[in-house]
Scaffold this motif. Structure first.
Motif: not given
Length: 749
Positions: A358-366, A368-375
């Protein structure tokens, strides 16, 4: 031809080259003048340039607490600029200012000789103050060398035109109103307020010299960042003033020995007094601005130089923030110790992952198309972090996930103090730290209010005919038509045979009785009463409403409680008194918003105040008297929600209503125990510590020493009964205390 008479071809070609160069330079200057390299402003434009002015926010007692701006600038008149500042500026920047007409050719020649031939870097610049004003008004856009030459020549033309339009005093005024002092601060007035917390007219000689000295390099000579460099530069300015006979040698020597002393105030939106309040003011100003546009008025809250006079009391807010910090520092430590090694922010991996997602940094990477594991891999990388807690900032090696879990554990708070007669906001604390927690728990957060809703239930019951000395059994009941719901009381007291008066039950916040009072009053009657008292949030039409399961804004609750000392009428907390333009002409005056009709009778009002005085004197908030030794006239109510997620305290005084909430933003984490997380322990101390400070200052006696009006004798008589009655012998004989009573909840009222 003269050139043909020159026999030496080398000399002839040299002269031709020189003439060509002169012609080229002349054409180059003419091309600049005629606008081939960009338009040069004419006299009409230069006669009517407008400053962008920051809008200012003031407390009710006229203390400047904030600004809204693109550029922090507060232009002032020539008369408001002290002579010592003008003298310092001319002495160090342009000592021939009163002799030239915008371009100082003598100074240009001196600089050229000293800088180029003698390599003297202390020779200074060749630009006059008028040329520097031209640069302030029309900043250079391109730093390429060729363009710098063009800009320099443009500035000379503009400077000449400025000298033809304005007097020397006006040029100095415009310069000191437009020049940058770094940190997005423009003009002598804003710089004076930032570095010395005073208006420019009050600057001493040495203070003026510090600010003028900054102009050579606003970062390198910033007195906050480089005090020693700033002091050296200040003394150089004083020397220049002495050399130009603006001060005597003796004055220069005595002032040179004065140490550098700042009173720095940054008007950053994240810092300073009442940041959450100022942000709410900004939001309300934007709405006001939209309405003004609809009416054909063009204002910009960042550039129009508006003055916003608010309802906030500077001292009350300052002491409220001090009390909050003192209490929350201690409470946070106790909170973390209570969990020990089993803290959910350390051990509950499912919860941690949920918060990370739910964090902003996670949502930003998401995004960008990154998968959960890579995030998660990316967020787990260790790096240097600056983490803040109540002990200050510390630099650690940690990951983004470490930062997220660090701030997960922070308790937060919201508190609001209002004038109950008008709704004027006196104090507003939206959270513990605006820089890290922007969410405002006064204006944005809806939380379950726990037992602070009970007075509304009791008020409705009194209005529907229940007498204050009506006794209700404290026995726990299982309601058959509510899926076996069985509200219970906190603590281990055996109450199976006890019956409480309404005052006793309210002052000790007895849950079982609150539900029975709600049943007697009727759910719809209670919801209607809440609405009449100013609660506009939708409330659950369930018996659990009696225990405060409805989610309500903090400012709603404050406005509702105000009715108990405002003749039964709710108020709507408001923040802004007046908005004026830069010349103090009133644009809009805001009037208090009060409910038109009373929500309950005067008799009910008096009864409820007396009951809630009992909460303070002998009930759940009695530590107001015993621990904090407050003798003020106070009524109130504590509140704690299920699983200790929210702690509340409402204080009612004749001329003040104050509401405090403490909890975590993450609803899945609560206090480990009721003793730690109850309203009396987690929320009440913020008010109590604040009131202790208020009591020290006689200026606030009108608030702190105010007394409740004595109730009518008939009201006191209605309350004159034993607080507790025990069941009679035969009733006890046929009652099994170990077996819950079962019945249906009557919902038809």
């Amino acid at each position: 031809m003269i050139l043909k008479k020159i026999k030496s071809p080398i000399l002839r070609y040299a002269i031709l080259a020189l003439l060509a160069l002169v012609a080229f330079f002349f054409l180059f200057i003419i091309s600049i003048y005629w606008g081939a390299w960009g338009k040069i402003p004419g006299k009409e434009e230069l006669s009517d340039f407008q400053y962008q002015r920051a809008s200012e926010v003031y407390t009710a007692d006229s203390v400047l607490i904030g600004k809204f701006y693109l550029y922090d600038r507060q232009p002032i008149a020539f008369e408001a600029i002290p002579k010592n500042v003008l003298n310092a500026l001319v002495a160090i920047e342009d000592e021939r200012f009163y002799e030239h007409t915008g371009i100082d050719y003598q100074s240009l020649g001196r600089v050229a000789v000293k800088t180029i031939l003698m390599q003297d870097q202390s020779a200074g610049g060749g630009s006059t103050l008028t040329q520097q004003l031209a640069k302030n008004l029309y900043p250079r856009r391109d730093r390429k060398k060729a363009n710098i030459v063009v800009d320099k020549i443009k500035e000379m033309f503009i400077a000449s035109r400025l000298e033809g339009i304005y007097s020397k005093d006006e040029i100095l005024t415009h310069y000191l109103n437009t020049v940058s002092f770094g940190d997005n601060t423009f003009g002598i007035e804003s710089a004076s307020l930032k570095f010395f917390n005073k208006q420019a007219k009050d600057l001493s000689v040495e203070e003026g010299a510090v600010l003028v000295g900054m102009l050579k390099a606003t970062y390198g000579y910033n007195p906050r960042i480089f005090p020693e460099r700033s002091l050296t530069r200040r003394n150089l300015v004083l020397l220049a003033m002495a050399n130009n006979e603006y001060i005597s040698a003796e004055q220069k020597d005595s002032i040179t020995d004065v140490p550098l002393k700042l009173d720095y105030r940054d008007f950053d939106s994240n810092a300073g007094l009442a940041p959450y309040f100022r942000e709410e003011v900004r939001k309300q100003l934007l709405k006001w601005n939209e309405k003004q546009k609809e009416e054909g008025n063009e204002y910009n809250i960042y550039t129009s130089g508006l003055k916003v006079y608010t309802t906030l009391d500077y001292n009350m807010q300052f002491w409220a923030e001090e009390a909050m910090r003192e209490h929350m520092t201690s409470l946070q430590s106790s909170f973390e110790k209570s969990y020990g090694k089993n803290a959910p922010w350390s051990t509950n991996k499912k919860l941690i992952q949920k918060v990370v997602k739910n964090s902003d940094v996670y949502k930003k990477l998401k995004k960008q198309g990154l998968e959960h594991e890579k995030i998660m891999d990316s967020l787990s990388v260790k790096k240097e972090l600056v983490l803040r807690d109540w002990g200050g900032e510390k630099t650690v090696q940690g990951s983004s996930i470490d930062s997220i879990t660090h701030y997960m554990k922070f308790l937060n708070t919201g508190s609001l103090g209002i004038d109950p007669k008008t709704g004027a906001v006196k104090t507003w604390i939206g959270g513990v730290d605006f820089e890290h927690f922007k969410y405002d728990h006064v204006a944005q957060s809806k939380r379950q209010v726990g037992s602070t809703f009970k007075p509304i239930v009791y008020t409705a019951a009194l209005e529907t005919g229940t007498l204050p000395c009506t006794y209700f059994s404290a026995e726990e009941v299982e309601y058959e038509n509510l899926k076996g719901w069985s509200p219970s009381n906190s603590g281990k007291k055996d109450e199976a045979y006890l019956n409480y008066s309404m005052e006793e039950a309210l002052s000790h916040s007895v849950n079982t009785v609150a539900v029975k009072v709600l049943e007697k009053a009727g759910i719809q009657n209670v919801i209607t009463m809440a609405k009449n008292m100013g609660i506009f949030s939708k409330l659950p039409e369930q018996p659990s409403l009696a225990l405060g399961t409805g989610e309500i804004y903090l400012n709603e609750l404050a406005g509702a409680y105000a009715g108990y000392v405002n003749n039964g009428k709710a108020v709507y907390p408001y923040l802004i008194n007046v908005i004026t333009n830069r010349k103090d002409s009133v644009l809009t005056k805001f009037e208090p918003k009060r409910a038109k009709k009373t929500a309950f009778s005067e008799e009910t009002r008096q009864i409820m105040v007396e009951m809630m005085k009992g909460t303070i004197d002998k009930g759940t908030a009695s530590r107001i008297r015993t621990t904090y030794k407050l003798n003020n006239a106070i009524a109130g109510k504590t509140g704690t929600t299920q699983n200790n997620k929210d702690a509340w305290f409402v204080a009612i005084m004749p001329k003040l209503v104050h509401v405090t909430w403490v909890g975590l933003d993450n609803h899945e984490i609560g206090f480990r125990s009721t003793s730690l997380g109850q309203g009396a322990n987690a929320a009440l101390p913020i008010f109590a510590k604040w009131m202790q400070e208020m009591n020290k200052h006689p200026y606030y006696n009108e608030i702190t020493q105010a007394q409740f009006k004595r109730p009518n004798p008939a009201t006191l008589e209605m309350l004159d009964c034993e607080p507790v009655k025990r069941d009679g012998f035969f009733k006890r004989l046929f009652k099994n205390p170990d077996k819950k009573k079962t019945k249906k909840f009557r919902q038809g009222n």
